[in-house]
Design a protein around this motif. Sequence first.
Motif, PDB file in Angstrom:
ATOM      1  N   SER A  91     -44.202   1.887 -24.808  1.00 31.48           N
ATOM      2  CA  SER A  91     -44.749   3.238 -24.679  1.00 31.48           C
ATOM      3  C   SER A  91     -46.081   3.177 -23.933  1.00 31.48           C
ATOM      4  O   SER A  91     -46.749   2.140 -23.927  1.00 31.48           O
ATOM      5  N   ALA A  92     -46.450   4.279 -23.312  1.00 31.77           N
ATOM      6  CA  ALA A  92     -47.689   4.263 -22.524  1.00 31.77           C
ATOM      7  C   ALA A  92     -48.268   5.660 -22.376  1.00 31.77           C
ATOM      8  O   ALA A  92     -47.525   6.653 -22.376  1.00 31.77           O
ATOM      9  N   ASN A  93     -49.579   5.736 -22.241  1.00 36.90           N
ATOM     10  CA  ASN A  93     -50.228   6.983 -21.849  1.00 36.90           C
ATOM     11  C   ASN A  93     -49.961   7.186 -20.359  1.00 36.90           C
ATOM     12  O   ASN A  93     -50.141   6.255 -19.569  1.00 36.90           O
ATOM     13  N   ILE A  94     -49.503   8.360 -19.980  1.00 41.56           N
ATOM     14  CA  ILE A  94     -49.148   8.554 -18.564  1.00 41.56           C
ATOM     15  C   ILE A  94     -49.966   9.652 -17.882  1.00 41.56           C
ATOM     16  O   ILE A  94     -49.556  10.186 -16.854  1.00 41.56           O
ATOM     17  N   ASP A  95     -51.122  10.005 -18.456  1.00 42.46           N
ATOM     18  CA  ASP A  95     -52.011  10.934 -17.750  1.00 42.46           C
ATOM     19  C   ASP A  95     -52.549  10.236 -16.508  1.00 42.46           C
ATOM     20  O   ASP A  95     -52.724   9.023 -16.497  1.00 42.46           O
ATOM     21  N   ARG A  96     -52.832  11.016 -15.459  1.00 41.76           N
ATOM     22  CA  ARG A  96     -53.413  10.411 -14.266  1.00 41.76           C
ATOM     23  C   ARG A  96     -54.891  10.742 -14.180  1.00 41.76           C
ATOM     24  O   ARG A  96     -55.305  11.872 -14.387  1.00 41.76           O
ATOM     25  N   PHE A  97     -55.671   9.707 -13.868  1.00 43.31           N
ATOM     26  CA  PHE A  97     -57.118   9.832 -13.778  1.00 43.31           C
ATOM     27  C   PHE A  97     -57.524   9.995 -12.319  1.00 43.31           C
ATOM     28  O   PHE A  97     -57.101   9.223 -11.462  1.00 43.31           O
ATOM     29  N   ASP A  98     -58.336  11.014 -12.062  1.00 43.08           N
ATOM     30  CA  ASP A  98     -58.827  11.246 -10.705  1.00 43.08           C
ATOM     31  C   ASP A  98     -60.206  10.597 -10.569  1.00 43.08           C
ATOM     32  O   ASP A  98     -61.191  11.097 -11.120  1.00 43.08           O
ATOM     33  N   ALA A  99     -60.233   9.468  -9.859  1.00 42.33           N
ATOM     34  CA  ALA A  99     -61.479   8.706  -9.764  1.00 42.33           C
ATOM     35  C   ALA A  99     -62.560   9.493  -9.028  1.00 42.33           C
ATOM     36  O   ALA A  99     -63.751   9.335  -9.309  1.00 42.33           O
ATOM     37  N   ALA A 100     -62.159  10.360  -8.081  1.00 43.41           N
ATOM     38  CA  ALA A 100     -63.143  11.107  -7.286  1.00 43.41           C
ATOM     39  C   ALA A 100     -63.921  12.087  -8.156  1.00 43.41           C
ATOM     40  O   ALA A 100     -65.143  12.202  -8.046  1.00 43.41           O
ATOM     41  N   THR A 101     -63.199  12.798  -9.046  1.00 39.41           N
ATOM     42  CA  THR A 101     -63.876  13.792  -9.888  1.00 39.41           C
ATOM     43  C   THR A 101     -64.162  13.255 -11.296  1.00 39.41           C
ATOM     44  O   THR A 101     -64.756  13.942 -12.116  1.00 39.41           O
ATOM     45  N   ARG A 102     -63.705  12.040 -11.564  1.00 41.24           N
ATOM     46  CA  ARG A 102     -63.876  11.408 -12.871  1.00 41.24           C
ATOM     47  C   ARG A 102     -63.315  12.278 -13.995  1.00 41.24           C
ATOM     48  O   ARG A 102     -63.956  12.481 -15.037  1.00 41.24           O
ATOM     49  N   THR A 103     -62.131  12.811 -13.749  1.00 42.64           N
ATOM     50  CA  THR A 103     -61.470  13.615 -14.779  1.00 42.64           C
ATOM     51  C   THR A 103     -59.990  13.228 -14.869  1.00 42.64           C
ATOM     52  O   THR A 103     -59.408  12.741 -13.897  1.00 42.64           O
TER      53      THR A 103
END
Length: 290
Positions: free
Chosen positions: A116-128
């Motif tokens: 199992s895994a967390n599958i949210d994507r992180f936007d490095a440019a906006t740090r969100t």
Amino acid sequence: MKKLIIEVRVNEYAMRDGNPHVPWTAEELGRDAAAIREAGASIIHFHARGADGSPAHATADYAAAISAIRRASDLIVHPTLGQITVAGQDERIRHIVELSRDPALKPEIAAIDTGSANIDRFDAATRTFQTSNKVYINSHETLMLFCKRFAEIGVRPVISAWNGPFLRSGRALMDMGLIPEPAYALLVHCEGGLLGGHPATSSGLASFLSHMPHDERIEWTVCAKFGNLFPVAMQAIAEGGHVAIGIGDYDYPELGRPTNADLVREIVRMARLVGREIATPAEAREILRL
Ligand code: ZN
């Protein structure tokens, strides 16, 4: 060294804003199958899609796609289970079970994500985070059930591993006799802000390989979700692994929006550089003992 098995991840759930060549319909999948086979692929991994690119989950959608692929090629057919967009254990493999009743439509292999895994994507440019609560859940109970059902219907489970612990669970299923050997394991490197797996770097691949048994029990292949696979592919080719590439995972602006067949030709070229020959579908079936 063993011949190289090239699998192509032709579409996933990719839209066409990044790369217009992503195949969606059965007809498009058939055309892509012929082109990638000609270029040197032996396995096609695909997701059934609607005419507008939306995810399609009905058995009929998969049947149409597989018929088109098999009319056009002798590729090993590897459909998805549909990731998280359908719910319930039985529902997730219903199309595989139903397809298996007709030898003309039966897939030879189907991947199970052994963890199992967390599958949210992180936007490095906006740090969100684009989302913050998406979890892809695959309990051992579910995995054991999938393996048992696949054994009954004669479909080989592929171990899809996002990180070392996924491989450890895959090994446990092999030790239980639930996954035949040699197992075919897909090492899923994660880029584009997807944090649940190792990155598509040499240290990311090394992390996977440190969990790999040093014997003949596993044939491993590499892919990179949302990232350029070529650096890792080069290493896999040199170290005896296989390659699973495709514009479904990443649109490859570096190559000017290539087709899937273009990517296969690049992998074939890389394999030639290190003297590795390419497996035909028949040879891939032999290597994987399908
Ligand atoms: Zn997929």
